[in-house]
Scaffold this active site. Structure first.
Site, PDB file in Angstrom:
ATOM      1  N   ASP A   1     -19.255  15.381 -50.316  1.00  0.00           N
ATOM      2  CA  ASP A   1     -19.965  15.662 -49.077  1.00  0.00           C
ATOM      3  C   ASP A   1     -19.252  16.861 -48.448  1.00  0.00           C
ATOM      4  OD1 ASP A   1     -21.556  15.253 -46.695  1.00  0.00           O
ATOM      5  OD2 ASP A   1     -19.745  14.398 -45.808  1.00  0.00           O
TER       6      ASP A   1
ATOM      7  N   ASP B   1     -17.387  10.715 -46.050  1.00  0.00           N
ATOM      8  CA  ASP B   1     -16.682  10.100 -44.924  1.00  0.00           C
ATOM      9  C   ASP B   1     -17.593   9.504 -43.866  1.00  0.00           C
ATOM     10  OD1 ASP B   1     -16.236  12.276 -42.204  1.00  0.00           O
ATOM     11  OD2 ASP B   1     -17.578  12.651 -43.874  1.00  0.00           O
TER      12      ASP B   1
ATOM     13  N   ASP C   1     -22.997   8.416 -45.571  1.00  0.00           N
ATOM     14  CA  ASP C   1     -22.545   8.475 -46.957  1.00  0.00           C
ATOM     15  C   ASP C   1     -22.405   7.089 -47.587  1.00  0.00           C
ATOM     16  OD1 ASP C   1     -22.320  11.263 -47.054  1.00  0.00           O
ATOM     17  OD2 ASP C   1     -20.330  11.220 -46.143  1.00  0.00           O
TER      18      ASP C   1
END
Length: 632
Positions: free
Chosen positions: A332, A527, A531
């Site tokens: 990410d 995080d 996600d």
């Protein structure tokens, strides 16, 4: 009988105050002395008496455990094998070798307990993060209570040298906080009013007053302890193999030993029972699977412990195994590769407007917004906006904000807002990243470029992953494509997909998993709460634990406590070393065992060789396992 023996031993232990390892050492010394005396004495009756005494001291508890196992239906364990070998050796007159079986077995057990204790040290240190009490401000007084009794929103006082009991935000004071037990960082962190302090860290400086954010059971220390305590339940394939292997291996070995002892004397002319019983007993001692049963779980336990010392929490040996096979790593962006903290990078005013005026109008128009971009504008202004200057503020979803500032209409937002209001504007360059356009009374007055700072070690993480053999590094983000490509270019990531919703990230990960080789694994690092679905879907989900959301940490298989992406490289190295050590132990133990078993069956290996081979193989495997923690 069992309870009486335990009570007697317990009282004796309490009186003499010896640890289990000290008792075993005393047992070995006393039994070894009796054994040496028996070897040195020539008199028959005295010699036999000393051998029996030595066997009782060295093997009494082992024989007792074997008898208890027989009565409870658990026949085939190492206690049973050692007892049969020792008693059988006595029965055929090989007293010296019968005692030697127990002596060297006890030495091996002592070394095993030492090795296990040593590998537990990092876990034991981690257990020290559990706070004993909390100082709570209640009714004008400071009351010391159990951390579980503190409610969210209460004020707690952390004195110098005390452990932070619950995750909280500092409201008074400043200090240095030692987070080494949580993150592996040896350098204390500076905290002041407004900063978050994590439970389990130690106040290394001044007095702090903080407001709790959550209950004790939801705090960082509690979550870490729960993760570590449950990690042994999720076993890797080598661990599961050893468990299954031991179930059928020992009964088969006992059956083969029985056949070796009985069939040759019945069918081979001149073969005596004494010789073949001796061979069968030797066969039993050689076959003891201690090296495998001890060393393989110890390898994974050591790997998990070593990772925890580095601030990496692995929820089970199966995830270490999967990490070792990582071929694709997906990141990410925001909060993972970048800090997740937006900052004003550039102010570009139109003609007739100064940078300060542009920033002033934009920050006041965004005065009531909680969006990170709005916060970055107010931070750049250097002071809190004057709310008396602002009226009629309204948010345009997905576009920006329109407000009246000093009696003038101010529009602040993206290009869509400008188009919606029919305001012509000068577009920012494609690589500008996140851009906020501003208009005053329908006239374009410039734009402000806002960026999310890349973490200091993100580039090192990408480089380290490539060097470790990861074939494909991908970035998936919900951010705009120009922003994503700018960050990817800085880090050298070529495969980028931007503008993704959480479900689209899951679909993208599934596509990548399908492209992976059958043996390869996909690791996703994220995080945020958005996600959580993709962390759960990946072969291995890795969450940034310091700043990451609770949902992400719960869904992940591995948690990096200090939010450094480069720790993923360390985690992969630890996992690969753990797998190498476990495989070495399996291969070495099986090869040596089967070779000496064959020699024992053929009468080419004595009981002495069997004892040395069993204990030697076990010790070599144990010491090899300790390498997973870099302790030796």
């Amino acid at each position: 009988m069992d309870r009486a023996v335990k009570t007697t031993v317990g009282k004796l232990s309490e009186r003499i105050r010896l640890s289990p390892k000290q008792w075993r050492l005393a047992q070995i010394v006393a039994g070894g002395a009796l054994y040496a005396a028996a070897i040195l004495i020539d008199a028959g009756a005295a010699k036999l008496s000393l051998y029996i005494a030595a066997l009782a001291v060295l093997g009494g508890n082992i024989i007792y455990k074997a008898l208890r196992g027989v009565l409870s239906g658990e026949l085939f364990d190492e206690n049973f094998l050692m007892s049969i070998a020792a008693i059988g050796a006595f029965a055929i007159g090989e007293h010296s070798e019968g005692v030697a079986v127990m002596l060297f077995y006890q030495v091996g057990e002592l070394c095993q307990s030492w090795a296990v204790d040593r590998s537990r040290r990092s876990i034991a240190a981690l257990m020290d993060i559990r706070p004993d009490y909390a100082n709570v401000k209640r009714g004008g007084l400071i009351v010391q209570v159990d951390p579980s009794e503190v409610e969210a929103g209460e004020l707690i006082v952390i004195k110098p040298g005390e452990r932070v009991p619950i995750d909280a935000v500092v409201v008074e004071g400043s200090s240095m906080v030692d987070t080494v037990a949580l993150t592996g960082e040896s350098v204390p962190r500076e905290v002041a009013v407004g900063d978050t302090i994590l439970s389990g860290s130690i106040n290394a400086g001044g007095l702090l007053v903080a407001r709790t954010e959550k209950l004790f059971g939801e705090s960082t220390a509690s979550r870490i302890l729960e993760l570590v305590e449950n990690s042994s339940e999720k076993k890797s394939r080598p661990e599961r193999f050893i468990t299954k292997f031991a179930r059928w291996y020992t009964p088969v070995i006992v059956l083969l030993a029985a056949l070796i002892a009985t069939l040759p004397p019945l069918f081979i002319p001149g073969a005596g029972f004494s010789e073949w019983i001796y061979r069968a007993l030797t066969f039993l001692v050689i076959s003891c699977p201690c090296a495998l049963v001890i060393s393989v779980p110890l390898s994974f336990f050591g790997g998990i412990g070593g990772a925890s010392r580095a601030g990496i929490l692995v929820k089970g040996g199966n995830y270490l195994e999967a990490l070792a096979k990582a071929e694709t790593v997906v990141f990410d962006k925001t909060g993972t590769l970048t800090r997740g903290v937006f900052e004003v990078e550039k102010i570009v005013p139109a003609a007739g407007v100064t940078e300060r005026e542009l920033l002033d109008y934009a920050a006041h128009a965004e005065a009531y917004s909680t969006h990170p971009i709005s916060q970055s504008l107010r931070k750049a202004l250097g002071r809190e906006p004057d709310s008396a200057r602002v009226s009629e503020a309204r948010e345009v979803p997905g576009c920006g904000v329109v407000a009246v500032v000093d009696g003038k209409s101010v529009a602040v937002g993206n290009a869509k807002l400008m188009a919606q209001l029919g305001i012509e504007h000068d577009p920012a360059p494609d690589n500008a990243g996140t851009v906020v356009y501003a208009a005053l009374d329908g006239r374009f007055v410039g734009y402000i470029q806002i960026g999310d700072t890349v973490k200091a070690d993100s580039a090192a993480a990408v480089t380290g992953l490539r060097k470790s053999g990861v074939k494909d590094i991908v970035m998936l983000t919900g951010d705009a494509e120009p922003v994503a490509k700018k960050v990817a270019a800085q880090l050298g990531i070529e495969n980028v997909r931007a503008g993704l919703l959480p479900e689209e990230k899951v679909s993208a990960v599934e596509e990548l998993i399908c492209k992976n080789p059958r043996s390869g694994k996909l690791v996703f690092v994220g995080d945020g709460i958005n996600d959580a679905p993709v962390l759960a879907r990946a072969d291995v989900g890795v969450a940034m634990g310091g700043l990451g959301s609770d949902a992400a940490i719960e869904a992940a298989d591995v948690v990096i406590m200090n939010d450094e992406p480069s720790k993923l490289v360390s985690a992969i190295k630890i996992s690969r070393k753990t797998m190498r050590v476990a495989k070495q132990n399996i291969a070495f133990s099986l090869c040596v065992k089967f070779a000496i078993l064959l020699l024992g069956a053929l009468g080419l290996a004595s009981m002495w060789a069997a004892v040395f081979a069993d204990v030697g193989v076990t010790l070599i495997a144990i010491f090899n396992s300790l390498r997973t923690m870099k302790l030796i």
